[in-house]
Design a protein around this motif. Structure first.
Motif, PDB file in Angstrom:
ATOM      1  N   GLY A  55       0.779  -1.230   0.000  1.00 39.08           N
ATOM      2  CA  GLY A  55       0.000   0.000   0.000  1.00 39.08           C
ATOM      3  C   GLY A  55       0.813   1.284   0.000  1.00 39.08           C
ATOM      4  O   GLY A  55       0.243   2.374   0.057  1.00 39.08           O
ATOM      5  N   ASN A  56       2.133   1.170  -0.061  1.00 40.61           N
ATOM      6  CA  ASN A  56       2.934   2.391  -0.165  1.00 40.61           C
ATOM      7  C   ASN A  56       2.767   2.998  -1.552  1.00 40.61           C
ATOM      8  O   ASN A  56       2.672   2.270  -2.547  1.00 40.61           O
ATOM      9  CB  ASN A  56       4.402   2.081   0.098  1.00 40.61           C
ATOM     10  N   THR A  57       2.760   4.324  -1.620  1.00 42.95           N
ATOM     11  CA  THR A  57       2.503   5.015  -2.879  1.00 42.95           C
ATOM     12  C   THR A  57       3.621   5.989  -3.220  1.00 42.95           C
ATOM     13  O   THR A  57       4.335   6.486  -2.342  1.00 42.95           O
ATOM     14  CB  THR A  57       1.173   5.771  -2.817  1.00 42.95           C
ATOM     15  N   ASN A  58       3.729   6.270  -4.515  1.00 40.07           N
ATOM     16  CA  ASN A  58       4.693   7.245  -4.994  1.00 40.07           C
ATOM     17  C   ASN A  58       4.121   7.880  -6.250  1.00 40.07           C
ATOM     18  O   ASN A  58       3.393   7.209  -7.019  1.00 40.07           O
ATOM     19  CB  ASN A  58       6.030   6.576  -5.295  1.00 40.07           C
ATOM     20  N   TYR A  59       4.445   9.164  -6.472  1.00 41.52           N
ATOM     21  CA  TYR A  59       3.858   9.920  -7.570  1.00 41.52           C
ATOM     22  C   TYR A  59       4.905  10.765  -8.284  1.00 41.52           C
ATOM     23  O   TYR A  59       5.862  11.243  -7.669  1.00 41.52           O
ATOM     24  CB  TYR A  59       2.781  10.876  -7.033  1.00 41.52           C
ATOM     25  N   VAL A  60       4.664  11.004  -9.566  1.00 42.81           N
ATOM     26  CA  VAL A  60       5.455  11.996 -10.267  1.00 42.81           C
ATOM     27  C   VAL A  60       5.127  13.364  -9.674  1.00 42.81           C
ATOM     28  O   VAL A  60       3.999  13.605  -9.227  1.00 42.81           O
ATOM     29  CB  VAL A  60       5.161  11.946 -11.788  1.00 42.81           C
ATOM     30  N   ASP A  61       6.100  14.252  -9.646  1.00 43.86           N
ATOM     31  CA  ASP A  61       5.917  15.531  -8.956  1.00 43.86           C
ATOM     32  C   ASP A  61       4.711  16.312  -9.480  1.00 43.86           C
ATOM     33  O   ASP A  61       4.026  16.995  -8.714  1.00 43.86           O
ATOM     34  CB  ASP A  61       7.177  16.383  -9.104  1.00 43.86           C
ATOM     35  N   SER A  62       4.449  16.223 -10.776  1.00 49.35           N
ATOM     36  CA  SER A  62       3.406  17.052 -11.376  1.00 49.35           C
ATOM     37  C   SER A  62       1.998  16.701 -10.903  1.00 49.35           C
ATOM     38  O   SER A  62       1.070  17.483 -11.122  1.00 49.35           O
ATOM     39  CB  SER A  62       3.477  16.960 -12.897  1.00 49.35           C
ATOM     40  N   VAL A  63       1.811  15.541 -10.282  1.00 53.55           N
ATOM     41  CA  VAL A  63       0.473  15.156  -9.826  1.00 53.55           C
ATOM     42  C   VAL A  63       0.374  15.037  -8.314  1.00 53.55           C
ATOM     43  O   VAL A  63      -0.717  14.780  -7.787  1.00 53.55           O
ATOM     44  CB  VAL A  63       0.002  13.835 -10.483  1.00 53.55           C
ATOM     45  N   LYS A  64       1.466  15.215  -7.606  1.00 54.35           N
ATOM     46  CA  LYS A  64       1.440  15.099  -6.142  1.00 54.35           C
ATOM     47  C   LYS A  64       0.444  16.084  -5.544  1.00 54.35           C
ATOM     48  O   LYS A  64       0.397  17.247  -5.920  1.00 54.35           O
ATOM     49  CB  LYS A  64       2.831  15.345  -5.571  1.00 54.35           C
ATOM     50  N   GLY A  65      -0.356  15.580  -4.605  1.00 48.59           N
ATOM     51  CA  GLY A  65      -1.363  16.410  -3.977  1.00 48.59           C
ATOM     52  C   GLY A  65      -2.667  16.483  -4.739  1.00 48.59           C
ATOM     53  O   GLY A  65      -3.656  17.007  -4.221  1.00 48.59           O
TER      54      GLY A  65
END
Length: 111
Positions: A55-65
């Protein structure tokens, strides 16, 4: 053979929201990380988000938040909740597991 089927794309105004789904066949789903990618017209396919088996997540900066990846192991389904959408989010969105890709779902953000 593993199959991935995306759904939930569409046309939305800037600032709007969409939730993408990716239904996975087989018993592979719960034990592995899953990913979302996107490809805009004339651009290379871009990694968007990953969720691990834990369940750990990671995102490209442009979509974070703005975007949230999640999974329902009981339903063998991967999700991408997209909020505060921008025109630059326009792309075909794909879910991915190792070398397996879905057919993609079109997201268009426009007035």
């Amino acid at each position: 053979q593993v199959q991935l089927v995306e759904s939930g794309g569409g046309l939305v105004q800037p600032g709007g929201s969409l939730r993408l789904s990716c239904a996975a066949s087989g018993t592979i789903f719960s034990g592995y990380a899953m990913h979302w990618y996107r490809q805009a017209p004339g651009k290379q396919r871009e990694w968007v988000a990953t969720i691990t088996s834990g369940g750990n997540t990671n995102y490209v900066d442009s979509v974070k938040g703005r975007f949230t990846i999640s999974r329902d192991n009981a339903k063998n389904t991967l999700y991408l909740q997209m909020n505060s959408l921008k025109p630059e989010d326009t792309a075909v969105y794909y879910c991915n597991w190792f070398s397996t890709w879905g057919q993609g779902t079109q997201v268009t953000v426009s007035e």
